[in-house]
Write a protein that holds these residues in place. Structure first.
Motif: not given
Length: 311
Positions: A237-242, A256-258, A304-311
């Motif tokens: 539910e917190k998965l975001t990407a660019t 948007v996560f599918s 190319d895709v970057y997915i926001k990871a846990n810090p």
């Protein structure tokens, strides 16, 4: 004379050395990179993705022929929008057409035979009704049985005709959905097989004869996260990407996560190298995005895709 030659060679060597020093000490101007994409997140996971048409399940619609034969006619072109039940391609149906024509002739013969037997039965039945002794009961029963057998023969012939006619219709391939033609592999005269499809000259492999995509304002990108990086992914539910478009300077598109395919697979999806040994497995994650109007993006394109990871 020998001393003079040695002197000339020595002078030429000196000049060659001076020229080499001048050439090799020149500073070559470094060309700037074509495009640079920077990680937009403090902690981001880099993955490679492939663009697909946006649909609920699967990637693109792969259309195989239900019969094996040579292509005689291609009724659409690449990039064409089609509606459901639009004819796409025709295969050589000459043999099956002959079978259907033979079946039709068999049906007509069976129907004519049945009509003749029914007329004979009607005459015997009329005579029997007028005078029961004028017609043998055995002849009447035989006529009744002959009509029943002929009726069964007509039903069998009609059933065979319907079955072979249905198979004949499969020599024309129709679109199963409303969509756009992404790729046509065979040319007229090429062979289309039920099992493997058609041979593609450029990839040197068998591919589906036709591929369709869904026409929507959105596209989806299928990414593959290395199994080593999977534990760094946040909750779904917190998965975001660019997404970053290759060849464009830091041009980003929010995703948007599918959905996620909760099963890791060998990392062969992008290379299609089915025979290589693969020790790394990846987790497929699907995102979707609205297709920008100012950029050309097509299914099958790598991004190319970057997915926001846990810090």
């Amino acid at each position: 004379m020998k001393t003079k030659s040695l002197f000339i060679i020595a002078i030429l060597g000196i000049f060659a050395g001076i020229a080499s020093v001048i050439v090799y000490n020149q500073k070559v101007k470094v060309q700037p990179p074509l495009a640079i994409s920077y990680n937009p997140y403090e902690a981001g996971i880099y993955v490679t993705g492939i663009i697909e048409s946006d649909q609920i399940n699967g990637s693109n619609v792969n259309i195989y022929s239900e019969v094996s034969s040579r292509v005689t006619e291609i009724l659409v072109v690449n990039g064409q929008n089609v509606t459901k039940e639009t004819p796409l391609m025709k295969l050589d149906n000459s043999v099956q057409q002959g079978i259907v024509e033979k079946d039709l002739a068999t049906v007509r013969y069976a129907e004519a035979n049945l009509l003749d037997l029914q007329e004979q039965l009607a005459k015997l039945q009329t005579a029997y009704n007028l005078n029961a002794k004028s017609v043998s009961r055995n002849d009447l029963d035989n006529a009744i049985n002959a009509v029943a057998i002929a009726e069964e023969s007509v039903d069998v012939a009609r059933g065979q005709y319907v079955a072979d006619k249905a198979l004949l219709d499969k020599y024309t391939i129709y679109s199963p959905i409303d969509g756009v033609i992404l790729r046509i592999v065979p040319a007229i005269g090429d062979y289309s097989s039920v099992a493997v499809g058609s041979w593609d000259t450029y990839t040197q492999s068998f591919l589906p004869p036709l591929q369709l995509g869904v026409v929507t304002p959105n596209l989806q990108v299928r990414t593959y996260v290395d199994e080593i990086l999977v534990p760094q992914l946040p909750l779904l539910e917190k998965l975001t990407a660019t997404l970053f478009v290759r060849g464009m300077q830091n041009k980003s598109i929010p995703l948007v996560f599918s959905s996620i395919q909760p099963y890791t697979i060998p990392n062969i999806e992008l290379s299609n190298e089915r025979n290589e040994r693969v020790d790394v497995r990846v987790l497929p994650i699907l995102f979707k995005f609205k297709k920008p109007e100012d950029i050309n993006l097509f299914p099958g394109q790598l991004v190319d895709v970057y997915i926001k990871a846990n810090p």
